[in-house]
Design a protein around this motif. Structure first.
Motif, PDB file in Angstrom:
ATOM      1  N   GLY A  10     -35.597 -38.109  -4.739  1.00 33.21           N
ATOM      2  CA  GLY A  10     -34.934 -37.916  -6.082  1.00 33.21           C
ATOM      3  C   GLY A  10     -35.966 -38.401  -7.131  1.00 33.21           C
ATOM      4  O   GLY A  10     -35.679 -39.476  -7.624  1.00 33.21           O
ATOM      5  N   LEU A  11     -37.050 -37.802  -7.451  1.00 31.76           N
ATOM      6  CA  LEU A  11     -37.810 -38.152  -8.359  1.00 31.76           C
ATOM      7  C   LEU A  11     -37.417 -37.531  -9.810  1.00 31.76           C
ATOM      8  O   LEU A  11     -37.934 -36.869 -10.350  1.00 31.76           O
ATOM      9  CB  LEU A  11     -39.510 -37.762  -8.337  1.00 31.76           C
ATOM     10  CG  LEU A  11     -40.172 -38.389  -7.191  1.00 31.76           C
ATOM     11  CD1 LEU A  11     -41.477 -37.686  -6.628  1.00 31.76           C
ATOM     12  CD2 LEU A  11     -40.535 -39.806  -7.714  1.00 31.76           C
ATOM     13  N   GLY A  12     -36.242 -38.077 -10.255  1.00 32.02           N
ATOM     14  CA  GLY A  12     -35.756 -37.945 -11.352  1.00 32.02           C
ATOM     15  C   GLY A  12     -36.196 -38.941 -12.697  1.00 32.02           C
ATOM     16  O   GLY A  12     -37.112 -39.382 -12.604  1.00 32.02           O
ATOM     17  N   TYR A  13     -35.363 -38.770 -13.607  1.00 31.11           N
ATOM     18  CA  TYR A  13     -35.805 -39.772 -14.989  1.00 31.11           C
ATOM     19  C   TYR A  13     -36.040 -41.127 -14.727  1.00 31.11           C
ATOM     20  O   TYR A  13     -37.014 -41.639 -14.908  1.00 31.11           O
ATOM     21  CB  TYR A  13     -34.482 -39.690 -15.789  1.00 31.11           C
ATOM     22  CG  TYR A  13     -34.781 -40.275 -17.424  1.00 31.11           C
ATOM     23  CD1 TYR A  13     -35.562 -39.754 -18.075  1.00 31.11           C
ATOM     24  CD2 TYR A  13     -33.953 -41.211 -17.636  1.00 31.11           C
ATOM     25  CE1 TYR A  13     -35.620 -40.072 -19.332  1.00 31.11           C
ATOM     26  CE2 TYR A  13     -34.218 -41.980 -18.831  1.00 31.11           C
ATOM     27  CZ  TYR A  13     -34.964 -41.157 -19.850  1.00 31.11           C
ATOM     28  OH  TYR A  13     -35.077 -41.772 -20.966  1.00 31.11           O
ATOM     29  N   SER A  14     -35.183 -41.698 -13.933  1.00 32.75           N
ATOM     30  CA  SER A  14     -35.165 -43.294 -13.523  1.00 32.75           C
ATOM     31  C   SER A  14     -36.366 -43.402 -12.287  1.00 32.75           C
ATOM     32  O   SER A  14     -37.069 -44.327 -12.825  1.00 32.75           O
ATOM     33  CB  SER A  14     -33.879 -43.896 -13.154  1.00 32.75           C
ATOM     34  OG  SER A  14     -32.849 -43.697 -14.110  1.00 32.75           O
ATOM     35  N   ALA A  15     -36.440 -42.814 -11.521  1.00 33.24           N
ATOM     36  CA  ALA A  15     -37.064 -43.100 -10.240  1.00 33.24           C
ATOM     37  C   ALA A  15     -38.745 -42.628 -10.846  1.00 33.24           C
ATOM     38  O   ALA A  15     -39.442 -43.634 -10.271  1.00 33.24           O
ATOM     39  CB  ALA A  15     -36.667 -42.192  -9.145  1.00 33.24           C
ATOM     40  N   THR A  16     -38.897 -41.695 -11.484  1.00 32.42           N
ATOM     41  CA  THR A  16     -40.121 -41.423 -11.992  1.00 32.42           C
ATOM     42  C   THR A  16     -40.613 -42.273 -12.959  1.00 32.42           C
ATOM     43  O   THR A  16     -41.891 -42.611 -12.880  1.00 32.42           O
ATOM     44  CB  THR A  16     -40.201 -40.026 -12.686  1.00 32.42           C
ATOM     45  OG1 THR A  16     -39.771 -38.842 -11.979  1.00 32.42           O
ATOM     46  CG2 THR A  16     -41.587 -39.728 -13.273  1.00 32.42           C
ATOM     47  N   ALA A  17     -39.909 -43.051 -13.756  1.00 34.40           N
ATOM     48  CA  ALA A  17     -40.243 -44.238 -14.772  1.00 34.40           C
ATOM     49  C   ALA A  17     -40.730 -45.303 -13.810  1.00 34.40           C
ATOM     50  O   ALA A  17     -41.729 -45.789 -13.992  1.00 34.40           O
ATOM     51  CB  ALA A  17     -39.157 -44.782 -15.509  1.00 34.40           C
ATOM     52  N   PHE A  18     -39.965 -45.663 -12.741  1.00 35.94           N
ATOM     53  CA  PHE A  18     -40.360 -46.546 -11.820  1.00 35.94           C
ATOM     54  C   PHE A  18     -41.931 -46.548 -11.063  1.00 35.94           C
ATOM     55  O   PHE A  18     -42.646 -47.261 -11.158  1.00 35.94           O
ATOM     56  CB  PHE A  18     -39.572 -46.786 -10.589  1.00 35.94           C
ATOM     57  CG  PHE A  18     -39.680 -47.461  -9.427  1.00 35.94           C
ATOM     58  CD1 PHE A  18     -40.430 -48.515  -9.396  1.00 35.94           C
ATOM     59  CD2 PHE A  18     -40.067 -46.552  -8.069  1.00 35.94           C
ATOM     60  CE1 PHE A  18     -40.982 -49.167  -8.190  1.00 35.94           C
ATOM     61  CE2 PHE A  18     -40.254 -47.115  -6.833  1.00 35.94           C
ATOM     62  CZ  PHE A  18     -40.961 -48.436  -6.954  1.00 35.94           C
ATOM     63  N   VAL A  19     -41.896 -44.997 -10.749  1.00 31.31           N
ATOM     64  CA  VAL A  19     -43.188 -44.606 -10.068  1.00 31.31           C
ATOM     65  C   VAL A  19     -44.257 -44.620 -11.076  1.00 31.31           C
ATOM     66  O   VAL A  19     -45.354 -45.457 -10.475  1.00 31.31           O
ATOM     67  CB  VAL A  19     -43.075 -43.160  -9.426  1.00 31.31           C
ATOM     68  CG1 VAL A  19     -44.336 -42.774  -9.132  1.00 31.31           C
ATOM     69  CG2 VAL A  19     -42.269 -43.305  -8.334  1.00 31.31           C
ATOM     70  N   ARG A  20     -44.169 -44.310 -12.159  1.00 29.43           N
ATOM     71  CA  ARG A  20     -45.242 -44.569 -13.225  1.00 29.43           C
ATOM     72  C   ARG A  20     -45.842 -45.949 -13.452  1.00 29.43           C
ATOM     73  O   ARG A  20     -46.725 -46.221 -13.554  1.00 29.43           O
ATOM     74  CB  ARG A  20     -44.864 -43.685 -14.358  1.00 29.43           C
ATOM     75  CG  ARG A  20     -45.086 -42.067 -14.160  1.00 29.43           C
ATOM     76  CD  ARG A  20     -44.350 -41.617 -15.275  1.00 29.43           C
ATOM     77  NE  ARG A  20     -44.522 -39.937 -15.349  1.00 29.43           N
ATOM     78  CZ  ARG A  20     -43.817 -39.124 -15.758  1.00 29.43           C
ATOM     79  NH1 ARG A  20     -42.786 -39.518 -16.762  1.00 29.43           N
ATOM     80  NH2 ARG A  20     -43.705 -37.908 -15.752  1.00 29.43           N
ATOM     81  N   ARG A  21     -44.438 -46.899 -13.522  1.00 35.59           N
ATOM     82  CA  ARG A  21     -44.617 -48.042 -13.893  1.00 35.59           C
ATOM     83  C   ARG A  21     -45.369 -48.891 -12.737  1.00 35.59           C
ATOM     84  O   ARG A  21     -46.520 -49.744 -12.896  1.00 35.59           O
ATOM     85  CB  ARG A  21     -43.590 -48.978 -14.036  1.00 35.59           C
ATOM     86  CG  ARG A  21     -43.771 -50.327 -14.267  1.00 35.59           C
ATOM     87  CD  ARG A  21     -42.082 -50.908 -14.563  1.00 35.59           C
ATOM     88  NE  ARG A  21     -42.380 -52.455 -14.525  1.00 35.59           N
ATOM     89  CZ  ARG A  21     -42.369 -53.143 -15.663  1.00 35.59           C
ATOM     90  NH1 ARG A  21     -42.287 -52.403 -16.833  1.00 35.59           N
ATOM     91  NH2 ARG A  21     -42.446 -54.527 -15.886  1.00 35.59           N
TER      92      ARG A  21
END
Length: 292
Positions: A10-21
């Protein structure tokens, strides 16, 4: 040093922010999305995004799962349970290097507490079907972790906001309203703080429950008033909750009234929130224009 491979359902709003960080923390990053268009966009960023519709297993997803050392779950359970567990449980159990699981849940599992405080030791009090499914999914992930002998962190998120998803956007598109239900409060959490919490939990291979919420539960109408004043909008009128035109989903959120304590974030993860109140976050979003 052994490779550190991240997989995210689930690369949605929150998880994608974590991945980028946390991109520099991993030797490889892969995860799932629901559309080919989203997959192409993320793959262009260097994130291997695989399409998973939740309905059937996929051989490539299974292969990436078996190589994972860290797993983050950010998909909602359905009527039949958590789709990742339904289709890939055996692959996760067979993953030789899987060392940690982080499950993004919701503070909705606490249900209505009459405006009282809850912390990580508070038992769930789920009333809605949506919240009951979350409680069941939490238990299922903890059971899988116990069977495999690895830690599972349950990260219970408050109301999520940040760039592109905030009160300024609602003011700009004309959907912001000051709905007043006496005594009602909500906690919130900026997406950047969510990303920091997931990163810290993964690094420490944390286990147990963490309330991912800001430091100040506040009435929703106060948030709208603060944002409107900051952006130069005229004051919006109060709308009594009883007469407000709300979707069933929106109305259901007002059925739960509670204050969320988040002590484990600092105590056990070493996380200091960048945006401890809605005022801090909205001021920053407006000042740098990132609200859009």
């Amino acid at each position: 040093m052994a490779p550190r491979n991240l997989f995210v359902f689930g690369l949605g709003y929150s998880a994608t922010a974590f991945v980028r960080r946390s991109a520099g923390d991993w030797d490889s990053i892969a995860g799932t999305v629901r559309s080919a268009e989203k997959a192409a966009a993320l793959t262009a960023e260097g994130i291997e995004a695989l399409v998973f519709d939740g309905e059937r297993p996929d051989a490539l997803v299974a292969a990436r799962l078996r190589a994972a050392t860290h797993l983050v779950l950010s998909i909602a359970p359905g009527e039949d349970g958590d789709p990742a567990l339904l289709h890939f449980r055996d692959d996760m159990l067979a993953a030789p290097s899987l060392a940690w699981i982080g499950y993004l849940s919701t503070v909705g599992v606490y249900g209505d507490q009459g405006g009282g405080w809850v912390d990580e030791a508070t038992a769930p009090n789920a009333v809605s079907e949506r919240a009951r499914r979350r409680v069941e999914a939490e238990a299922a992930w903890q059971a899988l972790g116990a069977e495999k002998g690895i830690p599972v962190a349950l990260l219970r998120l408050a109301g999520i906001y940040g760039p592109g998803r905030n009160t300024f956007v609602n003011l700009a598109d004309g959907t912001a309203r000051r709905i007043v239900k006496p005594g009602q409060v909500f906690n919130r959490i900026h997406v950047d703080d969510i990303a920091a919490v997931i990163q810290a939990a993964a690094e420490r291979q944390a286990s147990g429950v963490f309330n991912v919420a800001d430091n100040e539960p506040a009435p929703p109408q106060d948030v709208v008033a603060f944002a409107a004043a900051l952006a130069g909008y005229p004051p919006l009128p109060d709308i009594p909750f009883e007469t407000a035109q709300l979707s069933p989903m929106a109305r259901s959120f007002y059925a739960d009234n509670k204050r969320i304590a988040n002590g484990r974030l600092a105590r056990d993860l070493g996380v200091t929130l960048r945006y401890p109140t809605y005022r801090d976050a909205l001021t920053a979003l407006w000042a740098d224009g990132s609200w859009r």
